[in-house]
Design a protein around this motif. Sequence first.
Motif, PDB file in Angstrom:
ATOM      1  N   GLY A  79     111.666 -23.737 -74.019  1.00  0.00           N
ATOM      2  CA  GLY A  79     112.335 -24.991 -74.360  1.00  0.00           C
ATOM      3  C   GLY A  79     111.559 -25.869 -75.303  1.00  0.00           C
ATOM      4  N   GLY A  80     111.781 -27.170 -75.186  1.00  0.00           N
ATOM      5  CA  GLY A  80     111.327 -28.123 -76.192  1.00  0.00           C
ATOM      6  C   GLY A  80     110.040 -28.845 -75.878  1.00  0.00           C
ATOM      7  N   SER A  81     109.839 -29.947 -76.605  1.00  0.00           N
ATOM      8  CA  SER A  81     108.563 -30.670 -76.547  1.00  0.00           C
ATOM      9  C   SER A  81     108.754 -32.173 -76.664  1.00  0.00           C
ATOM     10  CB  SER A  81     107.653 -30.175 -77.678  1.00  0.00           C
ATOM     11  OG  SER A  81     108.323 -30.242 -78.923  1.00  0.00           O
ATOM     12  N   GLY A  82     109.911 -32.664 -76.228  1.00  0.00           N
ATOM     13  CA  GLY A  82     110.215 -34.082 -76.383  1.00  0.00           C
ATOM     14  C   GLY A  82     109.256 -35.019 -75.684  1.00  0.00           C
ATOM     15  N   GLN A  83     108.514 -34.514 -74.690  1.00  0.00           N
ATOM     16  CA  GLN A  83     107.602 -35.370 -73.934  1.00  0.00           C
ATOM     17  C   GLN A  83     106.376 -35.814 -74.729  1.00  0.00           C
ATOM     18  OE1 GLN A  83     107.861 -36.726 -70.803  1.00  0.00           O
ATOM     19  NE2 GLN A  83     109.969 -36.008 -70.763  1.00  0.00           N
ATOM     20  N   VAL A  84     106.244 -35.367 -75.962  1.00  0.00           N
ATOM     21  CA  VAL A  84     105.145 -35.893 -76.789  1.00  0.00           C
ATOM     22  C   VAL A  84     105.473 -37.304 -77.285  1.00  0.00           C
ATOM     23  CG1 VAL A  84     104.291 -33.653 -77.573  1.00  0.00           C
ATOM     24  CG2 VAL A  84     105.990 -34.856 -78.937  1.00  0.00           C
ATOM     25  N   TYR A  85     106.701 -37.750 -77.077  1.00  0.00           N
ATOM     26  CA  TYR A  85     107.112 -39.090 -77.513  1.00  0.00           C
ATOM     27  C   TYR A  85     107.404 -39.986 -76.314  1.00  0.00           C
ATOM     28  CZ  TYR A  85     107.497 -37.282 -82.261  1.00  0.00           C
ATOM     29  OH  TYR A  85     107.207 -36.727 -83.479  1.00  0.00           O
ATOM     30  N   THR A  86     107.262 -41.291 -76.531  1.00  0.00           N
ATOM     31  CA  THR A  86     107.476 -42.262 -75.460  1.00  0.00           C
ATOM     32  C   THR A  86     108.939 -42.301 -75.037  1.00  0.00           C
ATOM     33  OG1 THR A  86     105.645 -43.625 -76.257  1.00  0.00           O
ATOM     34  CG2 THR A  86     107.245 -44.692 -74.823  1.00  0.00           C
ATOM     35  N   THR A  87     109.838 -42.331 -76.015  1.00  0.00           N
ATOM     36  CA  THR A  87     111.266 -42.356 -75.720  1.00  0.00           C
ATOM     37  C   THR A  87     111.865 -41.016 -76.072  1.00  0.00           C
ATOM     38  OG1 THR A  87     111.367 -44.726 -76.232  1.00  0.00           O
ATOM     39  CG2 THR A  87     113.454 -43.534 -76.142  1.00  0.00           C
ATOM     40  N   THR A  88     112.392 -40.323 -75.067  1.00  0.00           N
ATOM     41  CA  THR A  88     112.959 -38.998 -75.283  1.00  0.00           C
ATOM     42  C   THR A  88     114.101 -38.758 -74.316  1.00  0.00           C
ATOM     43  OG1 THR A  88     112.507 -36.614 -75.334  1.00  0.00           O
ATOM     44  CG2 THR A  88     111.270 -37.927 -73.732  1.00  0.00           C
ATOM     45  N   THR A  89     115.042 -37.927 -74.744  1.00  0.00           N
ATOM     46  CA  THR A  89     116.126 -37.512 -73.859  1.00  0.00           C
ATOM     47  C   THR A  89     115.745 -36.270 -73.064  1.00  0.00           C
ATOM     48  OG1 THR A  89     117.094 -36.096 -75.565  1.00  0.00           O
ATOM     49  CG2 THR A  89     117.834 -38.385 -75.495  1.00  0.00           C
TER      50      THR A  89
END
Length: 529
Positions: free
Chosen positions: A205-215
């Motif tokens: 899957g993805g890597s959105g948790q590197v950012y403060t605001t993520t879905t």
Amino acid sequence: MYKTDFLVLGSGISGLSFALKIAEKFKNATVTIITKNEIDESNTKYAQGGIASVYNKTVDTFEQHVADTLKAGDGLCDEQVVRMVIEDAPTRIQELIDWGTRFDKNKSGDFDLGKEGGHSQNRVLHYKDFTGGEIERALIAQVKEAENINFLPYHYAIDLITEHQAKKKKTKRKSKISCFGAYVLDAHSNKVKTFVSKFTLLATGGSGQVYTTTTNPEVATGDGLGLAYRAKAEISEVEFIQFHPTALYNPGEYPAFLISEAVRGFGAKLKDYNKQNFMHRYDEREELASRDIVARTIDNELKRSGAPHVYLDCTHLDFQKFQAHFPTITEKCASLGIDIRKDFIPVVPASHYICGGVNVNKNAKTSIKNLYACGEVSRTGLHGANRLASNSLLEALVYSHRAFLNVSKRFSKVAMPKNIPVWNDNGVVKNMEQVLITHDRAEVKTIMSNYVGIVRSNERLLRAERRLQVLYEDNKRLYDHSELSIPLCELRNLITTAYLITQFSKNRKTNCGGFYNLDLEEKNNSLNG
């Protein structure tokens, strides 16, 4: 030491569909699915909008879907890949239906096809506003029926096993390396298990948790990119981060709740903080422009006005139809006191999808022998610089099938690896302070959100690089001398992913799709406001 013919890392649509096909074809083979949380916890589960495919051929064609995908990708798509995926879509989706996946139909019994940003026709199959959850439900039900699939939740892949771990020969990045399985941390026993396999599929899957605001859910910590990078796999185009334009603005909620792109396709209008329309000033398609344009437009409006959010106006829409199509969104808004019949929905952009990743060919093969990759962790050439809405689930399906076809031809020719060493954790200590991990994780998010977000600059990227280097050195000392835990390993992968996004951003010299650097030649001058 555990031996399995097929090792699948991840339990989203890619991993599950691949495992099902392998288990059906090779009844005597062993298939092991590793997932670090509950069996259904993945980005797939949270996909609201749907899956794109040409079904209504009286008005839609493969050529139109291809053209829309190429336009969204802003010149960086591989056209051969685009055609392959789109033309294979109806067959792959029929497989989902045969496995028990439900899609909404209209009164005449045909699929109720939605329309989203960047699409010229209604072609998005969906199940209410939780399509991904429905797909996940159907696939897991099938997996549980397969006798030769071993599903291991709360197991976390630490590293891929290659010649480096097996000490077979020295290798350099991009040289021919082989994958022999993975070292996996059992979260319940806190022991590292050695899984040896003929074939390994990265479906993390993805890597959105590197950012403060993520879905993205909390499991989306860039694990696949970290695993692949340390194994010296080829990686590209990770600078193209897609920010979803409309996440619900609700400070304190994490991850951010997604207001599906399909809502704008349904007719919702974006309004600024003063409740005035603005999209017409930026793109003739207005709310149905591609995600990169809408997200950057909203970002520009927020910076120009200093407002905390913009609005999504659904008040003019048929409420009964809206509620039937988007029950989860309607219920979520109501829980916060937002009555969409009369109230606007406050929204902001949020990190949503990474368009690049581990390089694969048309058979989902990576640059490492016997290692395949599917889904968001991979870079196939379909998305280019910006993913067209609802093409991601489709890509995952097609490439997991391509991986299945390829390994089916090779299965009898590949032997089980031998002489693989077990994990060695001698010399580690158990008194690690958890505050070090939580602090560093928060710092990664802050760095990436402030410096490597929707709009970047050379100075911001330089600052990010310097700060990430310090975090990397601190984390390496911690990792080398501490007893392993999933939070510690996740931090390791978050730092690696953040570093890769930053480095690829520094090397990108033209603004394109989801990448925008203020110091480069502007491609769309309307975004000056």
